[in-house]
Enzyme design. Structure first.
Site, mmCIF file in Angstrom:
data_model
loop_
_atom_site.group_PDB
_atom_site.id
_atom_site.type_symbol
_atom_site.label_atom_id
_atom_site.label_comp_id
_atom_site.label_asym_id
_atom_site.label_seq_id
_atom_site.Cartn_x
_atom_site.Cartn_y
_atom_site.Cartn_z
ATOM 1 N N ARG A 107 -28.454 25.058 3.414
ATOM 2 C CA ARG A 107 -28.812 23.757 2.827
ATOM 3 C C ARG A 107 -30.307 23.584 3.053
ATOM 4 N NH1 ARG A 107 -25.972 17.920 3.345
ATOM 5 N NH2 ARG A 107 -24.716 19.023 1.804
ATOM 6 N N HIS A 134 -26.054 21.061 -6.309
ATOM 7 C CA HIS A 134 -25.078 21.022 -5.200
ATOM 8 C C HIS A 134 -23.744 21.583 -5.719
ATOM 9 C CE1 HIS A 134 -23.254 20.048 -1.542
ATOM 10 N NE2 HIS A 134 -23.304 18.737 -1.532
ATOM 11 N N ARG A 294 -13.639 19.904 -0.214
ATOM 12 C CA ARG A 294 -14.798 20.752 0.106
ATOM 13 C C ARG A 294 -14.309 21.973 0.895
ATOM 14 N NH1 ARG A 294 -19.905 18.652 0.318
ATOM 15 N NH2 ARG A 294 -20.463 20.841 0.586
HETATM 16 N N1 CP Z 1 -21.388 15.551 0.085
HETATM 17 C C1 CP Z 1 -22.045 16.232 1.060
HETATM 18 O O1 CP Z 1 -22.640 17.276 0.815
HETATM 19 O O2 CP Z 1 -21.938 15.675 2.286
HETATM 20 P P1 CP Z 1 -22.818 16.074 3.556
HETATM 21 O O3 CP Z 1 -24.261 15.712 3.220
HETATM 22 O O4 CP Z 1 -22.278 15.236 4.673
HETATM 23 O O5 CP Z 1 -22.689 17.537 3.799
#
Ligand code: CP
Length: 308
Positions: A107, A134, A294
């Site tokens: 990330r 994303h 997820r």
């Molecule tokens: N939706 C999502 O990616 O959540 P986080 O930022 O908590 O990983």
């Protein structure tokens, strides 16, 4: 080598295979304790590096749990604590990590970091969010829609608010899974033209409608996201709130969609800003399933990356 960098750059049949496998793996767990291993252990003996240069709850925990359920091991790395945050190049980081681990999830901020990591890595790389896309989130969203309502192909998704990185991946999914998308929001926050063109070139009907009440007519799914992203400044925050207030998802807006329309939000949400608590906690909301998915979707993504 199968990097999972974006939905539009992944083969459509492979994406469909991942969603179907995720659904099957979810069913196979059938209420077992979270830490119970899956019957098959496709990641046995594998090490997965999870690199975070931005905060995360869902991505961090769901990847970590998913790897463990499949018999693998994880190491969670903060970009700031690595030499990556102190001048070591991305290419050199990729070369070194590839000697230690079997799979890398990152990330990060700039999409270029993800792509450079993938270019120099000799193990698969997964996009856990960049400022631009994303894809793991939207794989979970497709899985969630289909487990509640059946095939998403031919349905209409309405994205209300900011045409951000998550919206970009939704446009990619529109092209790859065959659904239509209406964006409603202020012109300054329209999704990137490149992604709108991408979905249209794949034959999808992509509309941009400024009036939110008009936009949600006929919607099968309404989606929104926070009005400010992790990388936005304070001045951006104030301007965004003023611009986006008309696009709040509330009961009045949901009432204009199809009666069986679902509501999704990738979370974290700012309750009573982009969405009211009544909608988040209401009967059309599937946000907790979406968050759970997820885990299942990413397990399938990891298996695809590793070919196991
Ligand atoms: N939706 C999502 O990616 O959540 P986080 O930022 O908590 O990983």
């Amino acid at each position: 080598m199968n990097h999972f960098l974006d939905i539009h750059t992944t083969d459509a049949a492979d994406l469909r295979g991942m969603i179907d496998q995720a659904a099957a793996m979810k069913t196979a767990r059938n209420g077992r304790p979270k830490a119970a291993p899956d019957d098959d252990q496709p990641l046995a003996g594998r090490m997965v590096a999870l690199i975070f240069e931005k905060p995360s709850t869902r991505t961090r925990v769901s990847f970590d749990v998913g790897v463990r359920q499949m018999g693998g091991q994880t190491m969670i790395l903060s970009g700031a604590d690595m030499q990556l945050g102190h001048g070591e190049t991305i290419a050199d980081t990729a070369r070194v990590l590839s000697r230690y681990v079997d799979l890398i999830m990152i990330r990060t901020f700039e999409e270029s970091v993800l792509h450079e990591l993938a270019e120099y890595s000799s193990v698969p790389v997964i996009n856990g969010l960049t400022n631009r896309t994303h894809p793991c989130q939207i794989m979970a969203d497709v899985l969630t829609y289909e487990e509640h309502r059946g095939p998403i192909a031919g349905k209409r998704v309405v994205w209300s608010g900011d045409g951000n990185n998550v919206c970009a991946s939704m446009l990619h999914a529109a092209g790859q899974f065959g659904f239509d998308l209406t964006f409603t929001g202020p012109q300054t926050l329209d999704p990137e033209n490149e992604w709108v063109r991408y979905a249209r070139d794949k034959g999808r009907d992509v509309q941009i409608v400024r009036d939110p009440m008009q936009a949600v007519q006929g919607a099968d799914l309404i989606v929104t996201d926070t009005w400010v992203s992790m990388h936005d400044s304070q001045s951006t925050r104030e301007r965004r709130h003023n611009q986006l207030r008309p696009y709040q998802v509330n009961e009045r807006l949901m009432a204009e969609a199809k009666p069986d329309a679902l509501f999704m939000h990738c979370l974290p949400a700012h309750r009573d800003e982009e969405v009211t608590s009544e909608v988040m906690d209401g009967p059309q909301s599937v946000i907790w399933d979406e968050a759970e998915n997820r885990l299942h979707a990413q397990k399938a993504v990891m298996r695809w990356c590793l070919g196991v």
